[in-house]
Write a protein that holds these residues in place. Sequence first.
Motif, mmCIF file in Angstrom:
data_model
loop_
_atom_site.group_PDB
_atom_site.id
_atom_site.type_symbol
_atom_site.label_atom_id
_atom_site.label_comp_id
_atom_site.label_asym_id
_atom_site.label_seq_id
_atom_site.Cartn_x
_atom_site.Cartn_y
_atom_site.Cartn_z
ATOM 1 N N ASN A 13 -4.230 -7.056 -2.218
ATOM 2 C CA ASN A 13 -3.601 -7.791 -1.063
ATOM 3 C C ASN A 13 -4.882 -7.610 0.131
ATOM 4 O O ASN A 13 -5.221 -6.191 0.422
ATOM 5 N N PHE A 15 -4.763 -8.908 3.222
ATOM 6 C CA PHE A 15 -4.390 -9.003 4.520
ATOM 7 C C PHE A 15 -4.819 -7.979 5.413
ATOM 8 O O PHE A 15 -5.206 -7.973 6.615
ATOM 9 N N SER A 16 -4.049 -6.706 5.125
ATOM 10 C CA SER A 16 -4.463 -5.528 5.899
ATOM 11 C C SER A 16 -5.801 -5.164 6.396
ATOM 12 O O SER A 16 -6.320 -4.618 7.586
ATOM 13 N N VAL A 48 -7.063 -3.103 -5.504
ATOM 14 C CA VAL A 48 -6.006 -2.621 -5.936
ATOM 15 C C VAL A 48 -5.885 -2.939 -7.465
ATOM 16 O O VAL A 48 -6.017 -4.053 -7.627
ATOM 17 N N GLU A 182 -7.637 1.087 5.621
ATOM 18 C CA GLU A 182 -7.180 0.191 6.455
ATOM 19 C C GLU A 182 -5.577 0.410 6.669
ATOM 20 O O GLU A 182 -4.909 -0.166 7.239
#
Lengths: 201, 266
Positions: A13, A15-16, A48, A182
């Motif tokens: 991800n 996004f963050s 990740v 983040e």
Amino acid sequence: MLTACIIDYNVGNLFSMKNALKKIGLKVEISSDPKTIMESNAVILPGVGNFGPASNNLAHLKDTIIDYVKHNRPLLGSCLGMQLLLNESEEGNGEGLKLIEGKVKKFGSNVKIPHMGWNNIIIENNNDILDGLNEKSYFYFVHSYYPVIKNSTQIVACTCHGIKFPSIVSKQNVYGCQFHPEKSGEDGLKILKNFARMAKK
Amino acid sequence: MLTKRIIPCLDVKNGRVVKGTQFVNLRDAGDPVELGKRYSEEGADELVFLDITASNENRKTIFKVVKNVAKELDIPFTVGGGISGIEDVRKILLNGADKTSLNTAAVNNPEIITEISKKFGTQCVVIAIDAKRNYTLDENKLLIKTKEGLCWFEVYIMGGKVPTGIDALKWAEKVSRIGAGELLVTSIDRDGTKKGYDIELMKAIIDRVNIPVIASGGAGEPKHFLEAFAEANVDAALAASVFHYENYPIKVIKHYLKENGVNIRI
């Protein structure tokens, strides 16, 4: 406006990370395009997942990243992205970027796996990436494997989970943190801000 | 040293945060984006968002709400409720969540746990176990001696409505073996009662797994958090109404825990 590129190699991800970098005033691109990477002021290698497939996904960008680093601009690997800066991992086959000499090992069964949650750091070697931070700063970790660094002068800070392992590393313009800056509240944003300052130098 | 975590939970129905007692009698508790932002700023270690919207039509809007909450956060974010397959998980992660929590889907099809953990990593698979004490003794269940008598813990699905006959302790062991990265254990008996966590349930779970365990259900005051950490040694404690209605701000609870020797991030 300084530009940051988050390398997109299909691991988790982004996004963050994008959200956090925008918060500290960077223009952010998520890209797997070598040209975009080479033209950025700062590059983030997120991640990740599993070392083996990730190393495989990253294979076509390895030369670009190594070339980018040679141009003396800052690179930050976070979590699996940090582990990929090293040589190899017990988690899976495949080579790391070998930008920092070291390997990745699995936590022993004496501790809970994954190492998940907020943990503090023990400073080993002072570094500009730590500006405004201290040993009471907490960061968010989620990982089952930890880095072992060959040259101790490249270890900026360590963290304890059963054993003491390097949680921030640095070799010149290459930085790595095992935690997720983040996802680490204000202290995490400080790491990203300090990193972004390297882009200006 | 790894700190114990305090996790506010947003139960979201049709885009609004609600809170009930023992999973019923819901009342409005605010806007999820505002609450999420407030908790993040007040020192929450993580945020959990459970979608309890009943109809499928209204459920489609949830991804947008998740995204709007995620934008305000710089702490880990777990989203659960109504997830039926790997495609839902993918969408939730793409909208800014770090972990997904599964209950009914995992009970109906345990293979999904392995499938998600292989695809996205065990760290994003939180298995939510809604458990209720059952005092009808059954020799095939793991019987636990509690202050109220001998009982076993039964897994419920469909938002606490449907008993499954599954032993929660055995289920916890199983899911931790097949790919769960964390357990979110809710006591249905204690949910919304403010009587404290079911410490005996938490202890029984902690004894059987080697992955992080989040205690849930029953927190009403700071000492309940202390009991969960000091007596059951859970990794995190989740609560909802105690934070929503500003009875005890997160900071107050965290300072109380620190003063009482719990390793906590202030």
